[in-house]
Design a protein around this motif. Structure first.
Motif, short mmCIF file in Angstrom:
data_model
loop_
_atom_site.label_atom_id
_atom_site.label_comp_id
_atom_site.label_asym_id
_atom_site.label_seq_id
_atom_site.Cartn_x
_atom_site.Cartn_y
_atom_site.Cartn_z
N GLU A 189 0.83 -1.21 0.00
CA GLU A 189 0.00 0.00 0.00
C GLU A 189 0.86 1.26 0.00
OE1 GLU A 189 -3.14 2.18 3.10
OE2 GLU A 189 -2.62 0.06 3.36
N TYR A 190 2.09 1.13 0.53
CA TYR A 190 2.96 2.29 0.68
C TYR A 190 4.04 2.37 -0.39
CZ TYR A 190 0.53 2.67 5.07
OH TYR A 190 -0.47 2.80 6.01
N PHE A 191 3.97 1.50 -1.41
CA PHE A 191 4.93 1.60 -2.50
C PHE A 191 4.85 2.95 -3.22
CE2 PHE A 191 5.38 -3.28 -3.36
CZ PHE A 191 6.05 -3.41 -2.16
N PRO A 192 3.66 3.53 -3.44
CA PRO A 192 3.63 4.87 -4.06
C PRO A 192 4.32 5.93 -3.20
CG PRO A 192 1.49 3.80 -4.29
CD PRO A 192 2.28 2.95 -3.34
N VAL A 193 4.21 5.80 -1.88
CA VAL A 193 4.90 6.73 -0.99
C VAL A 193 6.40 6.57 -1.14
CG1 VAL A 193 5.20 7.47 1.40
CG2 VAL A 193 2.97 6.64 0.62
N ARG A 194 6.84 5.32 -1.16
CA ARG A 194 8.27 5.03 -1.39
C ARG A 194 8.76 5.68 -2.68
NH1 ARG A 194 8.81 -0.63 -3.81
NH2 ARG A 194 7.90 0.66 -5.48
N ASP A 195 8.00 5.54 -3.74
CA ASP A 195 8.42 6.09 -5.03
C ASP A 195 8.45 7.62 -5.00
OD1 ASP A 195 8.62 3.51 -5.86
OD2 ASP A 195 7.05 3.63 -7.39
N ASP A 196 7.49 8.22 -4.31
CA ASP A 196 7.52 9.69 -4.18
C ASP A 196 8.76 10.13 -3.41
OD1 ASP A 196 5.17 9.97 -5.58
OD2 ASP A 196 3.90 10.23 -3.81
N ALA A 197 9.13 9.38 -2.37
CA ALA A 197 10.34 9.71 -1.61
C ALA A 197 11.58 9.55 -2.47
CB ALA A 197 10.42 8.84 -0.36
N LEU A 198 11.61 8.50 -3.27
CA LEU A 198 12.74 8.32 -4.19
C LEU A 198 12.85 9.50 -5.15
CD1 LEU A 198 12.68 4.54 -5.20
CD2 LEU A 198 14.66 5.80 -4.35
N ARG A 199 11.74 9.89 -5.73
CA ARG A 199 11.76 11.01 -6.69
C ARG A 199 12.18 12.32 -6.02
NH1 ARG A 199 7.58 7.91 -9.57
NH2 ARG A 199 6.08 8.43 -7.93
N ALA A 200 11.98 12.43 -4.72
CA ALA A 200 12.43 13.64 -4.02
C ALA A 200 13.95 13.78 -4.08
CB ALA A 200 11.97 13.60 -2.56
N HIS A 201 14.66 12.66 -4.21
CA HIS A 201 16.11 12.70 -4.38
C HIS A 201 16.42 12.86 -5.87
CE1 HIS A 201 17.15 11.68 -0.23
NE2 HIS A 201 16.16 10.81 -0.25
N ALA A 202 16.06 14.02 -6.39
CA ALA A 202 16.04 14.21 -7.84
C ALA A 202 17.42 14.13 -8.47
CB ALA A 202 15.38 15.56 -8.17
N THR A 203 18.49 14.45 -7.73
CA THR A 203 19.83 14.35 -8.32
C THR A 203 20.28 12.90 -8.44
OG1 THR A 203 20.92 14.55 -6.15
CG2 THR A 203 20.53 16.60 -7.40
N GLN A 204 19.69 12.02 -7.67
CA GLN A 204 20.16 10.64 -7.58
C GLN A 204 19.29 9.64 -8.32
OE1 GLN A 204 23.21 10.16 -5.90
NE2 GLN A 204 22.98 12.38 -6.19
N ILE A 205 18.05 9.99 -8.61
CA ILE A 205 17.10 9.04 -9.16
C ILE A 205 16.56 9.55 -10.49
CG2 ILE A 205 14.94 7.82 -8.76
CD1 ILE A 205 17.13 7.00 -6.82
N ASP A 206 16.79 8.80 -11.54
CA ASP A 206 16.23 9.13 -12.85
C ASP A 206 14.80 8.58 -12.89
OD1 ASP A 206 15.51 9.41 -15.49
OD2 ASP A 206 17.31 8.46 -16.31
N PRO A 207 13.79 9.46 -13.01
CA PRO A 207 12.40 8.97 -13.01
C PRO A 207 12.09 8.05 -14.19
CG PRO A 207 12.50 11.30 -13.61
CD PRO A 207 13.87 10.92 -13.14
N ASN A 208 12.96 8.02 -15.18
CA ASN A 208 12.79 7.12 -16.32
C ASN A 208 13.67 5.88 -16.20
OD1 ASN A 208 11.00 8.94 -17.75
ND2 ASN A 208 12.81 10.21 -18.08
N GLY A 209 14.28 5.69 -15.03
CA GLY A 209 15.21 4.59 -14.84
C GLY A 209 14.55 3.31 -14.36
#
Length: 288
Positions: A227-247
């Protein structure tokens, strides 16, 4: 503080969002107190998202990464604390170059251990999350994080060690986080094949063929947190220098993830309470 208390110890900002993030978000949402401690500032990290490799970012990367960490912590609903050490960077080459002077991996062990003991004795966690002896992957800061975490676990309960760092506290359980599991990525690969789509994990699975040990054999505990995987992904995307949203982190449709593998996995490394295996709850056997 009325619920359980969970401490997650990580090497760099963004590690908390890629390792056990949905678990933390679930417990925080259920009223437990969750604290992430980040041992370094990620100062020597590369910019891994091409969209962020622009003027005004690279020259202030330490500050940007602190801003990203604050956003991710808010998304996950967790508290956050920096331990204040300097990123060692990931050495490359053959032979490997020496680590930079003053970096975290070169710190005498007792210095970061004392700082983490202070955090433990103040926060008084029931459970601590950290990395296994290989660091999850062999980054010098991750291996050092394992060493510091396990030494601090022992020292925090010992009144003879660091007596000025607060009243002793015994953590009930320590877990290693295991996120990159062959079975999980094989399940996703099979689903891509069923759908007639290219498998983005083909190279990973090919490399895994030569590995004798499947980390799933070490897993003791699977926490339901899809249920919290979307929250995890939003937190990952917050690290915009480290995470390519197309990766590859975002390649698997959310419905597949929640249906095929709705858990996060852990290995119970230390316990001072009785519990029954396999577990579905990090706090199994723990009294508040």
């Amino acid at each position: 503080m009325t619920g359980y208390r969970l401490l997650a110890v990580h090497a760099h900002p963004d590690d908390e969002s890629s390792k056990g993030a949905a678990t933390m978000a679930r417990y925080a949402a259920e009223g437990d107190d969750v604290l992430v401690v980040t041992l370094t500032g990620g100062e020597r990290g590369d910019i891994l998202n091409p969209a962020m490799d622009v003027a005004g970012v690279k020259d202030r990367l330490p500050e940007v990464r602190r801003e990203e960490m604050a956003k991710a912590a808010a998304i996950l609903g967790v508290q956050h604390q920096w331990l204040g050490f300097v990123d060692s960077g990931l050495p490359e080459g053959d032979p490997l170059p020496p680590l930079p002077e003053g970096s975290f991996a070169l710190e005498p062990l007792e210095i970061p251990v004392e700082r983490l003991v202070r955090v433990i004795r103040e926060f008084r966690p029931h459970v601590m999350l950290t990395y296994d002896e290989n660091g999850g992957y062999p980054h010098p800061d991750h291996i050092k994080t394992h060493e510091v975490s396990m030494a601090a676990y022992e020292a925090a309960a010992d009144p003879q060690q660091f007596p000025e760092a607060g009243e002793p506290w015994q953590i009930s359980k320590v877990y290693y986080s295991h996120g990159f599991l062959r079975g999980k990525f094989q399940a996703f690969a099979d689903e891509f094949e069923k759908a007639g789509l290219d498998n983005p994990y083909a190279e990973w699975l090919e490399r895994w063929k030569d590995e004798k040990n499947d980390m799933m054999a070490r897993v003791t505990t699977q926490v339901e947190c899809g249920e919290y995987f979307p929250v995890r992904d939003d937190a990952l995307r917050a690290h915009a220098t480290q995470i390519d949203p197309n990766g590859p982190f975002f390649a698997v449709p959310m419905e597949w993830q929640q249906r095929l593998w709705p858990t996060e996995e852990y290995e119970l490394a230390k316990t001072n309470v009785s519990t029954r295996m396999p577990e579905t709850d990090l706090f199994s056997g723990v009294e508040k």
